[in-house]
Design an enzyme around this catalytic site. Structure first.
Site, PDB file in Angstrom:
ATOM      1  N   GLU A 191      -2.115  -8.800   4.040  1.00  7.87           N
ATOM      2  CA  GLU A 191      -2.068  -9.279   5.429  1.00  7.87           C
ATOM      3  C   GLU A 191      -3.431  -9.408   6.081  1.00  7.87           C
ATOM      4  O   GLU A 191      -3.551 -10.050   7.129  1.00  7.87           O
ATOM      5  CB  GLU A 191      -1.180  -8.351   6.273  1.00  7.87           C
ATOM      6  CG  GLU A 191      -1.742  -6.958   6.537  1.00  7.87           C
ATOM      7  CD  GLU A 191      -1.461  -5.940   5.456  1.00  7.87           C
ATOM      8  OE1 GLU A 191      -1.565  -4.736   5.715  1.00  7.87           O
ATOM      9  OE2 GLU A 191      -1.130  -6.367   4.322  1.00  7.87           O
ATOM     10  N   HIS A 227      -3.770  -4.862   0.504  1.00  6.43           N
ATOM     11  CA  HIS A 227      -3.242  -5.365   1.790  1.00  6.43           C
ATOM     12  C   HIS A 227      -3.342  -6.896   1.841  1.00  6.43           C
ATOM     13  O   HIS A 227      -4.401  -7.450   2.156  1.00  6.43           O
ATOM     14  CB  HIS A 227      -4.024  -4.763   2.961  1.00  6.43           C
ATOM     15  CG  HIS A 227      -3.717  -3.334   3.219  1.00  6.43           C
ATOM     16  ND1 HIS A 227      -2.685  -2.931   4.035  1.00  6.43           N
ATOM     17  CD2 HIS A 227      -4.295  -2.197   2.759  1.00  6.43           C
ATOM     18  CE1 HIS A 227      -2.637  -1.611   4.074  1.00  6.43           C
ATOM     19  NE2 HIS A 227      -3.605  -1.132   3.305  1.00  6.43           N
ATOM     20  N   CYS A 251       0.836  -1.197   0.000  1.00  7.55           N
ATOM     21  CA  CYS A 251       0.000   0.000   0.000  1.00  7.55           C
ATOM     22  C   CYS A 251       0.880   1.260   0.000  1.00  7.55           C
ATOM     23  O   CYS A 251       1.476   1.580  -1.016  1.00  7.55           O
ATOM     24  CB  CYS A 251      -0.980  -0.028   1.168  1.00  7.55           C
ATOM     25  SG  CYS A 251      -2.325   1.170   0.967  1.00  7.55           S
TER      26      CYS A 251
END
Length: 511
Positions: A171, A169, A79
């Protein structure tokens, strides 16, 4: 030598999730502020640049030397990290026409080791206000989404170290293949061996404790909680009888908790002194009804008792702590590196006269990793997987003044509720549950008699980390059963209600 990944923190709410994903792949990692000097030692395998609330186009945006990092090691920008990479190396980052937040479908544009085992399209999670509209020179497009022309990219193959960027993202939970991408970066790009395991950690931690402590004595304030119990067990494995534990009954523990925890410590072979200080705390709490007043009284009371007991042990030089990695991260600022632990993690601020060196064997671990270590050390599952319990205990679940009688009522009701959750296999599906004694008496009828007794509120929430929480949708039949059990068995309570508010706006505890 343990291989390591560094994650640079630019202030994103998701930074810890990156670290957890790396750890789950059995690779050790550390989060450091973006402006902290990096030691490029042989153990370092790669660098991840996290997200940020800033725009890369802001005048005060945090900046790092991406080119220098990528000349030494593989780098993955996520990001903000990807946007910073693009901007520094000659690409274009512009404000999005509308904020891109939420689910999107990622489409692979080119095969690459970073995207190995990914389907042609997969769901990812966006959270940004800027967009990479033009890649830097000599970069290759790896993937797009419906609204983003550059969702994944990398520097060309004619350089020594890989440099990647992801505008989404990976994660977060909603990026379905996100952990596969992170694993690919670790294994395919950084060549990590994935050998950081629980057993590996215990061996290293015991060796480090022995090296730090030597033949000196360590004292530790224990609470019966996961962190302090696992830390104490690790320290005990390293130095044996030179660890001295103190467990204080502050009068606001759960029913029979003092005796049960001491028995568990005994079974674990820990040398722990139990101090029954209930009367001391009840006297101090008398006449005080404010939540912060009660918290401070209990904190100060613990320090007073702990200090008294510590003076009975000669030659103590070190203080054991159950500090875990989130405590450390929260104490570091992305605007100025600091390794200072918050005062409330340092036993509430011990007296200046106690000049003790800290022993913190868990400061590199997340909570789920602490539990895995605990299981490996033989600590009972029930103790490791108990719901979180506030430091001030039942004092902040008794609204208003705390008295011995109110504590008794709440302990009895809470015991019925928690044991009921366990009996009906609901305990593990709830993140935290407890009872609250309200400063409200209501009229009731029992047999032919009218009663005027207290009201109990039941609270149960589901959550991942406690930052946000939803009320648990417990079965009506279960709630009806618990209500009957409490009213029929706890004299002094004639009404039970269930709290259906979520966090935010409500907190998990009532005080």
């Amino acid at each position: 030598m343990t291989e390591k990944i560094l994650i640079l923190d630019f202030g994103s709410q998701y930074t810890q999730l990156i670290a957890r994903a790396v750890r789950e792949a059995n690779v050790y990692c550390e989060i450091i502020p973006f402006n902290k000097h990096i030691e490029f030692d042989p153990s370092l395998r790669g660098i991840i640049l996290g997200g940020s609330p800033f725009s890369v186009n802001d005048a005060n945006a945090p900046v790092v030397d991406v080119v220098d990092y990528a000349s030494k090691l593989p780098v993955l920008g996520i990001c903000y990290g990807a946007q910073l990479t693009a901007r520094i190396l000659g690409g274009r980052v512009e404000k999005s026409e509308k904020r891109e937040y939420g689910r999107a479908m990622f489409t692979t544009a080119k095969k690459d080791p970073l995207l190995e085992d990914l389907p042609f399209t997969s769901q990812v999670w966006m959270s940004h206000a800027d967009t990479i509209t033009e890649m830097p020179p000599h970069f290759e497009l790896l993937g797009t989404t419906e609204s983003i022309p550059v969702a994944a990219f990398k520097r060309g193959d004619n350089v020594a170290c890989a440099l990647y960027g992801l505008q989404f993202h990976p994660e977060v939970y909603h990026s379905i293949e996100g952990k596969t991408i992170i694993r690919n970066f670790l294994v395919n790009i950084c060549k990590c061996k994935q050998d950081w395991t629980t057993a590996h950690f215990i061996t290293d931690a015991v060796e480090a404790i022995r090296k730090q402590v030597g033949s000196r004595k360590v004292i530790m304030g224990l609470s019966g909680g996961v962190d302090s119990t696992v830390a104490a067990t690790l320290i005990h494995r390293a130095i044996g009888e030179n660890l001295f534990g103190i467990f204080v009954d502050n009068g606001v523990l759960r029913k029979n908790e003092f005796e049960q925890v001491l028995e568990t410590y005994k079974q674990l072979g820990l040398h722990v002194t139990g101090v029954d200080a209930k009367k001391h705390f009840y006297t101090k709490l008398a006449g005080h009804s404010g939540p912060e007043e009660k918290r401070k009284i209990i904190g100060a009371g613990f320090i007073e008792i702990f200090d008294q007991e510590a003076h009975h042990i000669e030659g103590v030089e070190l203080l054991g702590q159950g500090t875990i990695y989130p405590d450390v991260i929260e104490s570091m600022s992305v605007h100025g590196p600091s390794a200072t632990i918050k005062s409330h993690h340092n036993v509430g601020g011990l007296p200046d006269t106690m000049k003790l060196e800290l022993v913190e064997p868990l400061r590199a671990l997340f909570k789920d990793e602490v539990r895995k270590v605990g299981l490996e050390l033989g600590i009972p599952h029930d103790m490791l997987y108990r719901h979180p319990f506030p430091g001030p205990g039942l004092a902040i679940r008794i609204l208003g003044e705390v008295t011995e009688e109110k504590v008794r009522l709440l302990q009895e009701a809470d015991d019925i509720y928690i044991n009921g959750l366990k009996k009906y296999d609901l305990y593990a599906s709830v993140w935290q549950a407890g009872t609250i004694l309200l400063p409200v008496k209501t009229v009731g009828v029992m047999g032919d008699e009218r009663t005027y007794e207290f009201t109990i509120a039941l609270r149960a929430v589901t959550s991942v980390d406690g930052m946000t929480a939803d009320w648990a949708h417990l079965p009506y039949e279960f709630l009806a059963h618990i209500s009957n059990e409490i009213i029929n068995n706890v004299r002094g309570i004639n009404r039970v209600v269930y709290d259906i508010s979520s966090k935010p706006p409500a907190t998990i505890e009532w005080e």
